[in-house]
Design a protein around this motif. Sequence first.
Motif, PDB file in Angstrom:
ATOM      1  N   GLY A 125       5.538  16.726  -3.980  1.00 30.52           N
ATOM      2  CA  GLY A 125       6.913  16.434  -4.355  1.00 30.52           C
ATOM      3  C   GLY A 125       7.860  16.340  -3.174  1.00 30.52           C
ATOM      4  N   ALA A 126       7.358  16.631  -1.977  1.00 30.05           N
ATOM      5  CA  ALA A 126       8.202  16.466  -0.789  1.00 30.05           C
ATOM      6  C   ALA A 126       8.601  15.002  -0.660  1.00 30.05           C
ATOM      7  CB  ALA A 126       7.454  16.916   0.462  1.00 30.05           C
ATOM      8  N   SER A 127       9.706  14.769  -0.008  1.00 27.87           N
ATOM      9  CA  SER A 127      10.212  13.409   0.096  1.00 27.87           C
ATOM     10  C   SER A 127       9.402  12.602   1.114  1.00 27.87           C
ATOM     11  CB  SER A 127      11.679  13.452   0.521  1.00 27.87           C
ATOM     12  OG  SER A 127      12.240  12.159   0.489  1.00 27.87           O
ATOM     13  N   ILE A 128       8.958  11.447   0.695  1.00 25.33           N
ATOM     14  CA  ILE A 128       8.213  10.564   1.600  1.00 25.33           C
ATOM     15  C   ILE A 128       8.732   9.138   1.477  1.00 25.33           C
ATOM     16  CG2 ILE A 128       6.088  11.921   1.475  1.00 25.33           C
ATOM     17  CD1 ILE A 128       5.034   9.716  -0.455  1.00 25.33           C
ATOM     18  N   PHE A 129       8.417   8.335   2.456  1.00 15.66           N
ATOM     19  CA  PHE A 129       8.588   6.886   2.337  1.00 15.66           C
ATOM     20  C   PHE A 129       7.249   6.268   1.953  1.00 15.66           C
ATOM     21  CE2 PHE A 129      12.053   7.779   5.414  1.00 15.66           C
ATOM     22  CZ  PHE A 129      13.115   7.255   4.670  1.00 15.66           C
ATOM     23  N   VAL A 130       7.312   5.298   1.065  1.00 16.53           N
ATOM     24  CA  VAL A 130       6.122   4.530   0.722  1.00 16.53           C
ATOM     25  C   VAL A 130       6.351   3.088   1.156  1.00 16.53           C
ATOM     26  CG1 VAL A 130       4.675   3.642  -1.131  1.00 16.53           C
ATOM     27  CG2 VAL A 130       5.488   6.003  -1.205  1.00 16.53           C
ATOM     28  N   ILE A 131       5.484   2.628   2.037  1.00 15.29           N
ATOM     29  CA  ILE A 131       5.577   1.269   2.544  1.00 15.29           C
ATOM     30  C   ILE A 131       4.422   0.467   1.973  1.00 15.29           C
ATOM     31  CG2 ILE A 131       5.515  -0.166   4.627  1.00 15.29           C
ATOM     32  CD1 ILE A 131       6.418   2.451   6.143  1.00 15.29           C
ATOM     33  N   LYS A 132       4.723  -0.677   1.401  1.00 17.23           N
ATOM     34  CA  LYS A 132       3.645  -1.562   0.953  1.00 17.23           C
ATOM     35  C   LYS A 132       3.711  -2.845   1.755  1.00 17.23           C
ATOM     36  CE  LYS A 132       3.350   0.293  -3.724  1.00 17.23           C
ATOM     37  NZ  LYS A 132       3.073  -0.029  -5.155  1.00 17.23           N
ATOM     38  N   ARG A 133       2.559  -3.313   2.153  1.00 21.54           N
ATOM     39  CA  ARG A 133       2.543  -4.538   2.953  1.00 21.54           C
ATOM     40  C   ARG A 133       1.224  -5.261   2.750  1.00 21.54           C
ATOM     41  NH1 ARG A 133       1.234  -2.868   9.251  1.00 21.54           N
ATOM     42  NH2 ARG A 133      -0.862  -2.085   8.810  1.00 21.54           N
ATOM     43  N   LEU A 134       1.207  -6.494   3.223  1.00 20.81           N
ATOM     44  CA  LEU A 134       0.046  -7.353   3.063  1.00 20.81           C
ATOM     45  C   LEU A 134      -0.288  -7.928   4.426  1.00 20.81           C
ATOM     46  CD1 LEU A 134      -1.509  -8.167   0.517  1.00 20.81           C
ATOM     47  CD2 LEU A 134       0.046 -10.101   0.271  1.00 20.81           C
ATOM     48  N   LEU A 135      -1.541  -7.739   4.852  1.00 23.03           N
ATOM     49  CA  LEU A 135      -1.969  -8.322   6.119  1.00 23.03           C
ATOM     50  C   LEU A 135      -2.792  -9.570   5.844  1.00 23.03           C
ATOM     51  CD1 LEU A 135      -3.046  -5.218   8.271  1.00 23.03           C
ATOM     52  CD2 LEU A 135      -0.837  -6.397   8.191  1.00 23.03           C
ATOM     53  N   SER A 136      -2.460 -10.649   6.542  1.00 30.77           N
ATOM     54  CA  SER A 136      -3.182 -11.909   6.350  1.00 30.77           C
ATOM     55  C   SER A 136      -3.916 -12.320   7.611  1.00 30.77           C
ATOM     56  CB  SER A 136      -2.205 -13.025   5.966  1.00 30.77           C
ATOM     57  OG  SER A 136      -1.610 -12.742   4.722  1.00 30.77           O
ATOM     58  N   PHE A 137      -5.131 -12.782   7.411  1.00 25.69           N
ATOM     59  CA  PHE A 137      -5.890 -13.402   8.488  1.00 25.69           C
ATOM     60  C   PHE A 137      -6.025 -14.877   8.156  1.00 25.69           C
ATOM     61  CE2 PHE A 137      -6.993  -9.000   8.768  1.00 25.69           C
ATOM     62  CZ  PHE A 137      -7.342  -8.754  10.082  1.00 25.69           C
ATOM     63  N   GLU A 138      -5.785 -15.713   9.124  1.00 23.78           N
ATOM     64  CA  GLU A 138      -5.883 -17.165   8.915  1.00 23.78           C
ATOM     65  C   GLU A 138      -5.071 -17.593   7.685  1.00 23.78           C
ATOM     66  OE1 GLU A 138     -10.179 -18.510  10.047  1.00 23.78           O
ATOM     67  OE2 GLU A 138     -10.381 -16.610   8.981  1.00 23.78           O
ATOM     68  N   HIS A 139      -3.889 -17.035   7.549  1.00 19.89           N
ATOM     69  CA  HIS A 139      -2.957 -17.382   6.466  1.00 19.89           C
ATOM     70  C   HIS A 139      -3.486 -17.026   5.085  1.00 19.89           C
ATOM     71  CE1 HIS A 139      -0.784 -19.334   9.593  1.00 19.89           C
ATOM     72  NE2 HIS A 139      -1.808 -20.113   9.872  1.00 19.89           N
ATOM     73  N   SER A 140      -4.502 -16.168   5.049  1.00 19.51           N
ATOM     74  CA  SER A 140      -5.051 -15.774   3.764  1.00 19.51           C
ATOM     75  C   SER A 140      -4.949 -14.253   3.645  1.00 19.51           C
ATOM     76  CB  SER A 140      -6.513 -16.239   3.711  1.00 19.51           C
ATOM     77  OG  SER A 140      -7.121 -15.754   2.557  1.00 19.51           O
ATOM     78  N   PRO A 141      -4.314 -13.750   2.578  1.00 19.14           N
ATOM     79  CA  PRO A 141      -4.112 -12.301   2.458  1.00 19.14           C
ATOM     80  C   PRO A 141      -5.444 -11.574   2.338  1.00 19.14           C
ATOM     81  CG  PRO A 141      -3.479 -13.401   0.432  1.00 19.14           C
ATOM     82  CD  PRO A 141      -3.769 -14.476   1.426  1.00 19.14           C
ATOM     83  N   ARG A 142      -5.584 -10.511   3.097  1.00 20.75           N
ATOM     84  CA  ARG A 142      -6.869  -9.816   3.199  1.00 20.75           C
ATOM     85  C   ARG A 142      -6.758  -8.333   2.919  1.00 20.75           C
ATOM     86  NH1 ARG A 142     -11.865 -11.813   3.723  1.00 20.75           N
ATOM     87  NH2 ARG A 142     -11.521 -14.035   3.939  1.00 20.75           N
ATOM     88  N   ILE A 143      -5.673  -7.726   3.386  1.00 21.72           N
ATOM     89  CA  ILE A 143      -5.535  -6.265   3.293  1.00 21.72           C
ATOM     90  C   ILE A 143      -4.209  -5.912   2.632  1.00 21.72           C
ATOM     91  CG2 ILE A 143      -5.494  -4.087   4.559  1.00 21.72           C
ATOM     92  CD1 ILE A 143      -6.944  -5.446   6.847  1.00 21.72           C
ATOM     93  N   PHE A 144      -4.286  -5.110   1.586  1.00 18.39           N
ATOM     94  CA  PHE A 144      -3.099  -4.582   0.926  1.00 18.39           C
ATOM     95  C   PHE A 144      -2.992  -3.108   1.282  1.00 18.39           C
ATOM     96  CE2 PHE A 144      -1.588  -2.695  -3.290  1.00 18.39           C
ATOM     97  CZ  PHE A 144      -0.266  -2.673  -2.871  1.00 18.39           C
ATOM     98  N   ASP A 145      -1.949  -2.784   2.041  1.00 21.64           N
ATOM     99  CA  ASP A 145      -1.759  -1.411   2.520  1.00 21.64           C
ATOM    100  C   ASP A 145      -0.672  -0.699   1.752  1.00 21.64           C
ATOM    101  OD1 ASP A 145      -3.590  -0.917   4.626  1.00 21.64           O
ATOM    102  OD2 ASP A 145      -2.384  -2.069   6.042  1.00 21.64           O
ATOM    103  N   GLU A 146      -0.946   0.542   1.399  1.00 20.77           N
ATOM    104  CA  GLU A 146       0.107   1.424   0.892  1.00 20.77           C
ATOM    105  C   GLU A 146       0.159   2.628   1.813  1.00 20.77           C
ATOM    106  OE1 GLU A 146       0.199   2.182  -3.303  1.00 20.77           O
ATOM    107  OE2 GLU A 146       1.010   4.210  -3.006  1.00 20.77           O
ATOM    108  N   ILE A 147       1.333   2.846   2.414  1.00 20.98           N
ATOM    109  CA  ILE A 147       1.458   3.815   3.504  1.00 20.98           C
ATOM    110  C   ILE A 147       2.451   4.894   3.133  1.00 20.98           C
ATOM    111  CG2 ILE A 147       2.166   4.049   5.914  1.00 20.98           C
ATOM    112  CD1 ILE A 147       1.331   0.975   6.117  1.00 20.98           C
ATOM    113  N   HIS A 148       2.036   6.138   3.274  1.00 20.67           N
ATOM    114  CA  HIS A 148       2.909   7.278   2.957  1.00 20.67           C
ATOM    115  C   HIS A 148       3.243   8.037   4.233  1.00 20.67           C
ATOM    116  CE1 HIS A 148       1.503   7.666  -1.536  1.00 20.67           C
ATOM    117  NE2 HIS A 148       1.650   6.418  -1.166  1.00 20.67           N
ATOM    118  N   ILE A 149       4.529   8.243   4.481  1.00 19.76           N
ATOM    119  CA  ILE A 149       4.937   9.020   5.660  1.00 19.76           C
ATOM    120  C   ILE A 149       6.060   9.979   5.270  1.00 19.76           C
ATOM    121  CG2 ILE A 149       4.249   7.311   7.395  1.00 19.76           C
ATOM    122  CD1 ILE A 149       7.031   6.218   7.369  1.00 19.76           C
TER     123      ILE A 149
END
Lengths: 243, 243
Positions: A125-149
Amino acid sequence: MTNASSPSFRPLYDQIKILITQSLIAGEWRPGDAIPSEIDLANRFKVSQGTVRKAIDELAAENILIRRQGKGTFVASHSQERSSTRFLRISRDDGLSEYPESRLLSVSRTRAPEESARLLDLRTGASIFVIKRLLSFEHSPRIFDEIHIPAAIFKGLDEPMMRAYAGSLYSFFETHFGIAMIRAEEHIKAVGAGEEAALLLNQERGASLLQIDRVAFTYGDRPVEWRRGLCFTDRYSYVTEMS
Amino acid sequence: MTNASSPSFRPLYDQIKILITQSLIAGEWRPGDAIPSEIDLANRFKVSQGTVRKAIDELAAENILIRRQGKGTFVASHSQERSSTRFLRISRDDGLSEYPESRLLSVSRTRAPEESARLLDLRTGASIFVIKRLLSFEHSPRIFDEIHIPAAIFKGLDEPMMRAYAGSLYSFFETHFGIAMIRAEEHIKAVGAGEEAALLLNQERGASLLQIDRVAFTYGDRPVEWRRGLCFTDRYSYVTEMS
DNA sequence: TGTGTTATATCTTATATAAGTTATATGTTA
DNA sequence: TAACATATAACTTATATAAGATATAACACA
C-alpha cells in the motif's frame, strides 16, 4: 586475539570497498564523475595504493566503476554509450543489434500491491509510480513493460518530465533522481498473452510470451525498481551467459 | 622497440593464464585435482608469485579454478556439490531448492543438422550423439532436453553407460571423457508446446513453454555441446542476474 | 587427545617500470 | 604575429616484483 581473527573481520580492501560505496550512496561522486586517483584515495584512507587498487578492481568487476588507463576511474553511468544496453538482454536471433524505440503509455501514482511491495522492501500500500511502456524493434512492438518504483525515492516524477527525456529509462533515473541501477535479478517464465498484452503486441490472446520479472538495485544493494516485461520472442531471444 | 610495445603484446599474467589453460586442455591437471602451489608455478614459469596469483585470480573469477585458503587451488569440477547446479537456472518461485530427477529417454547416433553443426563448429552431417531426457521436479516432468554432442569427442558413449552413471550429465562427461564444461551461452524464447513436448510434459499442445537453447564450451572456448530444453514454468522460473 | 609443524592461500605494504592521456611549452612556418 | 605541429612534462592506470604477516588446513607426534 588479533583484529583479523575476530568474527567481524574484513580485509582492509573490503573495508575500502565499503567506504567507496558509502561515498557513492552519499552522492559525493555521481555517475559519470571521475573518482580521486588511487594515490589520493590511498592517502585519504591511510592504506597503500595496492589495497585501494584491489578494492577498485572488484568494484570495476561489478560494473560499478570503470577504469580508463591514463584518464582515471569513473562512476559507471547508464548515460554512457557502452552501458546503455547493459540491462537489455533481448536481441535478434541473427545477432544484428538494434536499439529499441520506446513509447510511453502511462504514468500513474498508486498503492503498491503485495508482490512488488515485498520485493521493494515497502509496506503493502506504500505509494509507488507505475509506468507502462512499449518497446518496439524494427517498428514492431515487442516488449510491454510495467514498472513499479517507490514514490518516496522518485519524488516529483511525472509524465511530461518523462516524455521530455530522450535517453534510456535508467539514464533518466540517474539524471533526474540520482538513482543509479547497478544490479538486477530476473525471473523468467513462459506465459500466454492476456488481453492487454495481446492487444499491445498485436498477438492473439494466449500467444506464448516471455514474462521477465526484474528487481533492480542501487548502491548498497537497495532494491528500487520492480518491473514485469512481457516479450514476444519470434525471431528474437533473451540472451544470457553463465560460467 | 620493447616487447611491450609490439602489436601482439600480452601482459605476463595473461600469458600465464594461457599456459595454465593449455595444461588444462592437455589434461595435465584434471577436474577435481589440485594444481601446483603459486610458488611452484612461479618457479616453473619463471615469474613472480604475484603474477601467477593474478592469473589464477582471473581463472577463479571465471569459475575455471577454485581457490581454497590453506588447501590449495583446484580445477573446478561438476562432480563437486557446490557446482553441480551451476548451469541449472530453473528453480522454484518460493526459492526452495530441489535437485531434479533425470529420466533418460534415448541415446542415438545420427548426422548433425545444420543448426547444431554450425554452433558446434562441425560440418553439417558430421556424426553426433543425440540424447533425449526428461527432468522432473517434485515427481512432475518439467524439462524436456534434447542434447547434441560430437561423436568424435565422446567416442564410445552409449546408453547403458549413461544409465549406469548416477551424477549429473556434465559430471558424467568429465569422468568418462575428460570434457569439462566451463561456460555456456543461452538463447531463450517462449514457444507453444509441440506434440512430443506436450506429451512428455503432460501439457496441452500449444501450452507456453520456455525454449532454452544452449551452447556449452570447454577449455579454450571450444564448443562441445548444443542443447534445446523445453521447460514448463508454472510455479518455476529461469533465474538470472546481471550487473 | 591435543599440540606443534608445515604447507597452503590471503592480505598488506612497498617499489619500480610501462603505457595511455592531456595540458603546456616550444618551436616552425606561412 | 598567428597558426600549427612537435616535444615535453605531469598525471593517470597497468604491470611486475618482492617481502613479510596472517588465516586455514592437514599431518606428525607426543
